[in-house]
Design a protein around this motif. Structure first.
Motif, PDB file in Angstrom:
ATOM      1  N   ALA A 122      40.426  46.366  11.697  1.00 44.12           N
ATOM      2  CA  ALA A 122      40.300  46.480  13.142  1.00 44.12           C
ATOM      3  C   ALA A 122      40.138  47.921  13.591  1.00 44.12           C
ATOM      4  N   ASN A 136      36.790  49.551  14.512  1.00 44.40           N
ATOM      5  CA  ASN A 136      36.194  49.296  15.824  1.00 44.40           C
ATOM      6  C   ASN A 136      36.784  50.251  16.853  1.00 44.40           C
ATOM      7  N   GLU A 165      36.684  46.756  21.390  1.00 44.64           N
ATOM      8  CA  GLU A 165      36.694  45.331  21.092  1.00 44.64           C
ATOM      9  C   GLU A 165      36.722  44.555  22.404  1.00 44.64           C
ATOM     10  N   SER A 212      36.510  40.810  24.242  1.00 47.23           N
ATOM     11  CA  SER A 212      36.744  39.401  23.957  1.00 47.23           C
ATOM     12  C   SER A 212      36.664  38.562  25.232  1.00 47.23           C
ATOM     13  N   ASP A 272      31.730  38.360  23.705  1.00 47.85           N
ATOM     14  CA  ASP A 272      32.529  38.866  22.586  1.00 47.85           C
ATOM     15  C   ASP A 272      31.686  39.921  21.882  1.00 47.85           C
ATOM     16  N   ASP A 307      32.066  43.755  19.392  1.00 48.97           N
ATOM     17  CA  ASP A 307      32.784  44.876  18.796  1.00 48.97           C
ATOM     18  C   ASP A 307      31.828  46.056  18.648  1.00 48.97           C
ATOM     19  N   ARG A 345      31.529  49.539  16.531  1.00 49.80           N
ATOM     20  CA  ARG A 345      32.106  50.213  15.373  1.00 49.80           C
ATOM     21  C   ARG A 345      32.120  51.716  15.575  1.00 49.80           C
ATOM     22  N   THR A 395      39.602  46.239  24.620  1.00 55.20           N
ATOM     23  CA  THR A 395      40.521  47.136  23.915  1.00 55.20           C
ATOM     24  C   THR A 395      39.757  48.359  23.425  1.00 55.20           C
TER      25      THR A 395
END
Length: 286
Positions: free
Chosen positions: A8, A11, A14, A16, A36, A38, A40, A78
């Motif tokens: 995690a 990332n 994030e 969602s 959704d 992510d 990186r 996040t």
């Protein structure tokens, strides 16, 4: 093999089940639905889609810059700053949110022509950002501005100029320099090549790639132009009607798109090919 928690940390962002709505006289209009995604750390992620697909609304939501009647209806965002504690951007408010901006999160807005204050010299616009968000660096402003301008390919004399004295491409590069002034972890660039001719577009794209190399910054680049993504990004997420319909490595997406909408976007890229003549036309020439 790394644990899920270790994975995690790769990332930086994030997202969602993010849903964004606009209140209208006839009820709520959903502009972004159940996203959704992510991002990186250290990559350049492209977000593609036609005008009205929800790209810019998504960017504003990620940065918490949405204004009424827009609102985040549900979901979580996040953010994991380098060397810092993860932050829930939706729950973060007031001074805490302001402290993240420019120092950790930067925004390269759509429309550089209207994003600079027309009555302030360029050097003063740099100073505004640096002093407001990093007052302890006030004494460094004089030496920072020329260095930042040079890093985006501009002469240091630009610092003394007003926005109306600059071309569109120069204004865009000034904004890029302001974005990296405090060395943020993540920059979101919304249509950075809009209204620029193809030669200047290439310069801007190269400047963005150079910023990633110089600062190690993570970039999210929003553009309706699939050609921009083909030249610049590592991965691309395709948006259609407020949803992410496909995400993948840029080579994989262009070589073997999974969604019909993605195929349509790729097919829209202009090609410098000479159409084949029909047999009748060839015969006529002979």
């Amino acid at each position: 093999m790394p644990s899920d928690s270790e994975k995690a940390t790769d990332n930086i962002l994030e997202v969602s089940d993010l849903t964004v709505e606009y209140a209208t006289s006839t009820g709520a209009f959903t502009a972004v639905q159940g996203v959704d995604l992510d991002v990186r750390r250290g990559e350049i992620l492209g977000i593609a889609g036609e005008s009205g697909s929800g790209k810019s609304t998504l960017a504003l939501a990620l940065l918490r810059l949405l204004k009424p009647p827009g609102q985040i209806a549900q979901g979580s965002i996040t953010f994991r700053p380098d060397g810092g504690t993860p932050v829930d951007l939706i729950k973060t408010q007031g001074r805490a949110l302001r402290a993240l901006r420019w120092r950790n999160l930067s925004y390269l807005p759509q429309g550089s022509m209207n994003s600079l204050n027309p009555v302030m010299r360029i050097r003063d616009q740099f100073a505004d950002v640096i002093i407001e968000h990093a007052p302890n660096r006030k004494g460094e402003v004089r030496e920072m501005v020329p260095r930042l301008l040079r890093q985006v390919g501009l002469e240091t004399r630009v610092a003394q100029m007003y926005p109306h004295e600059l071309s569109g491409g120069m204004k865009q590069r000034v904004l890029m320099a302001i974005c990296v002034a405090l060395e943020p972890d993540l920059i979101i660039a919304d249509e950075p090549t809009t209204a620029l001719d193809v030669t200047i577009q290439r310069v801007i794209l190269q400047s963005l790639a150079d910023l990633r190399e110089q600062y190690g910054v993570t970039l999210v680049v929003i553009s309706h132009d699939m050609g921009v993504h083909a030249q610049l990004v590592d991965r691309v997420a395709v948006m259609h009607r407020g949803r992410i319909v496909e995400v993948g490595d840029v080579f994989q997406v262009f070589d073997a798109p999974k969604d019909d909408y993605t195929r349509g976007l790729i097919a829209s890229i202009p090609r410098m090919e000479t159409p084949e003549r029909s047999g009748q036309e060839e015969g006529a020439v002979r």
